[in-house]
Design a protein around this motif. Structure first.
Motif, short mmCIF file in Angstrom:
data_model
loop_
_atom_site.label_atom_id
_atom_site.label_comp_id
_atom_site.label_asym_id
_atom_site.label_seq_id
_atom_site.Cartn_x
_atom_site.Cartn_y
_atom_site.Cartn_z
N SER A 1 -16.25 2.20 -7.56
CA SER A 1 -15.05 1.38 -7.78
C SER A 1 -13.85 1.95 -7.03
N ASP A 2 -13.76 3.28 -6.96
CA ASP A 2 -12.65 3.88 -6.23
C ASP A 2 -12.78 3.67 -4.73
N LYS A 3 -14.02 3.61 -4.23
CA LYS A 3 -14.21 3.32 -2.80
C LYS A 3 -13.70 1.93 -2.46
N LEU A 4 -13.94 0.98 -3.34
CA LEU A 4 -13.42 -0.37 -3.11
C LEU A 4 -11.90 -0.36 -3.15
N LEU A 5 -11.35 0.41 -4.09
CA LEU A 5 -9.90 0.51 -4.20
C LEU A 5 -9.31 1.15 -2.94
N ALA A 6 -10.00 2.16 -2.42
CA ALA A 6 -9.49 2.89 -1.25
C ALA A 6 -9.41 2.02 -0.01
N ALA A 7 -10.14 0.92 0.03
CA ALA A 7 -10.06 0.01 1.18
C ALA A 7 -8.65 -0.54 1.35
N ASN A 8 -7.86 -0.53 0.28
CA ASN A 8 -6.48 -1.04 0.36
C ASN A 8 -5.56 -0.13 1.17
N ILE A 9 -5.99 1.10 1.42
CA ILE A 9 -5.18 1.99 2.27
C ILE A 9 -5.05 1.37 3.66
N TYR A 10 -6.17 0.96 4.22
CA TYR A 10 -6.15 0.33 5.54
C TYR A 10 -5.54 -1.06 5.50
N LYS A 11 -5.88 -1.85 4.47
CA LYS A 11 -5.31 -3.19 4.36
C LYS A 11 -3.79 -3.13 4.25
N GLY A 12 -3.29 -2.12 3.57
CA GLY A 12 -1.84 -1.96 3.46
C GLY A 12 -1.20 -1.64 4.79
N LEU A 13 -1.87 -0.81 5.61
CA LEU A 13 -1.35 -0.52 6.94
C LEU A 13 -1.28 -1.79 7.79
N LEU A 14 -2.30 -2.61 7.69
CA LEU A 14 -2.29 -3.88 8.44
C LEU A 14 -1.18 -4.79 7.95
N HIS A 15 -0.92 -4.78 6.63
CA HIS A 15 0.18 -5.57 6.07
C HIS A 15 1.52 -5.11 6.63
N ILE A 16 1.72 -3.79 6.68
CA ILE A 16 2.98 -3.26 7.21
C ILE A 16 3.14 -3.61 8.68
N GLU A 17 2.05 -3.46 9.44
CA GLU A 17 2.10 -3.83 10.86
C GLU A 17 2.52 -5.28 11.03
N GLU A 18 1.93 -6.16 10.25
CA GLU A 18 2.25 -7.58 10.35
C GLU A 18 3.72 -7.84 10.05
N GLN A 19 4.24 -7.17 9.01
CA GLN A 19 5.63 -7.38 8.63
C GLN A 19 6.60 -6.82 9.67
N VAL A 20 6.27 -5.66 10.22
CA VAL A 20 7.13 -5.05 11.24
C VAL A 20 7.14 -5.90 12.50
N MET A 21 5.96 -6.35 12.93
CA MET A 21 5.88 -7.11 14.17
C MET A 21 6.52 -8.49 14.05
N ALA A 22 6.62 -9.01 12.83
CA ALA A 22 7.28 -10.31 12.61
C ALA A 22 8.77 -10.14 12.36
#
Length: 280
Positions: free
Chosen positions: A194-215
């Motif tokens: 379950s924690d491995k699934l949770l940890a996937a949000n580390i990368y998803k969060g980076l992609l979210h920040i990239e999207e917000q910065v680039m926009a």
């Protein structure tokens, strides 16, 4: 595949077998995953000989870190490396690498150690630089392969090669991820399913920040708060240690530079510390 446990054994093999060919080198701490294997395959493909080292370096661990608990499976690692066509596995013990108290050390300027992981892991990069320099001198490679996940480490080694005039070409290989997006790491073995699934949000969060910065929806100074809030929405179990943005040489940014930006983070899930980064 020959296994050398001492420097003398390696040097003898080098003189008899490697001296006339091009050597690729992949330094590891063992418990190999597909990220390590991607480095090995790149070396095997592009060199006459490939050497892999397995050495858990005590000098890059802090007092309260996981040196004693660091995962190990030598037999599995040896079998995987042999299957991949590795020519030699260098597997020294601590006494072989550090036979007596060091009289010399490597000093790294604060402008490098006071950012990213360096701020939280006292003397970590001095320990990394010391062991890599020793391994380079022992192995004498033409090419060395490192993963991009440890991006600050890669930049340190590149700087060391440049400033010490080492005749080695350094290659940065892309991060290998699990299907969820989680960056592969030996420390992922500490996580529950379950924690491995949770940890996937580390990368998803980076992609979210990239999207917000680039926009242009997010300024660089607001990145930390936005990322913290993103993780909190997923689970209170995730605690960000840092998120920082630099140019790709890890120099401060005064403004957005598309195509020249690095964003790195460290996040705790329970007591497991994971790092990740993206380039954009």
């Amino acid at each position: 595949m020959f296994v050398a446990k001492t420097i003398n054994a390696y040097q003898e093999y080098y003189e008899n077998t490697f001296k006339s060919g091009q050597i690729g080198f992949v330094p590891t701490m063992g418990f190999l995953h597909d990220g390590h294997i991607s480095l090995v395959r790149e070396s095997v493909k592009n060199n006459d000989f490939t050497v892999v080292s397995i050495f858990v370096n005590p000098k890059q661990f802090g007092q309260n870190e996981d040196l004693a608990a660091y995962p190990k499976d030598f037999n599995r690692d040896r079998e995987r490396l042999e299957t991949e066509g590795v020519d030699l596995l260098f597997f020294p013990d601590e006494v072989e690498i550090y036979p007596e108290k060091n009289q010399l050390s490597i000093h790294i300027l604060p402008e490098f150690t006071n950012i990213l992981c360096g701020r939280f892991r006292d003397s970590h990069f001095e320990g990394v630089a010391l062991v890599v320099l020793k391994l380079f001198n022992i192995i004498r490679p033409d090419n060395a392969y490192f993963g991009q996940k440890d991006y600050q480490q890669f930049q340190l080694i590149q700087t060391m090669i440049d400033e010490f005039n080492l005749a080695i070409k350094l290659h940065a290989m892309p991060i290998i991820r699990e299907k969820s997006g989680l960056a592969m790491s030996s420390r992922n073995s500490y996580l529950s399913p379950s924690d491995k699934l949770l940890a996937a949000n580390i990368y998803k969060g980076l992609l979210h920040i990239e999207e917000q910065v680039m926009a242009n929806n997010l300024s660089l100074k607001d990145v930390s708060l936005e990322y913290t809030n993103y993780l909190k929405l997923k689970s209170d179990k995730m605690k960000m240690q840092y998120i920082e943005v630099y140019d790709r040489r890890l120099k401060p940014l005064s403004q957005l530079e598309t195509g020249n930006m690095f964003m790195g983070t460290a996040v705790f899930i329970g007591n497991v510390r994971l790092i990740d980064n993206i380039l954009f």
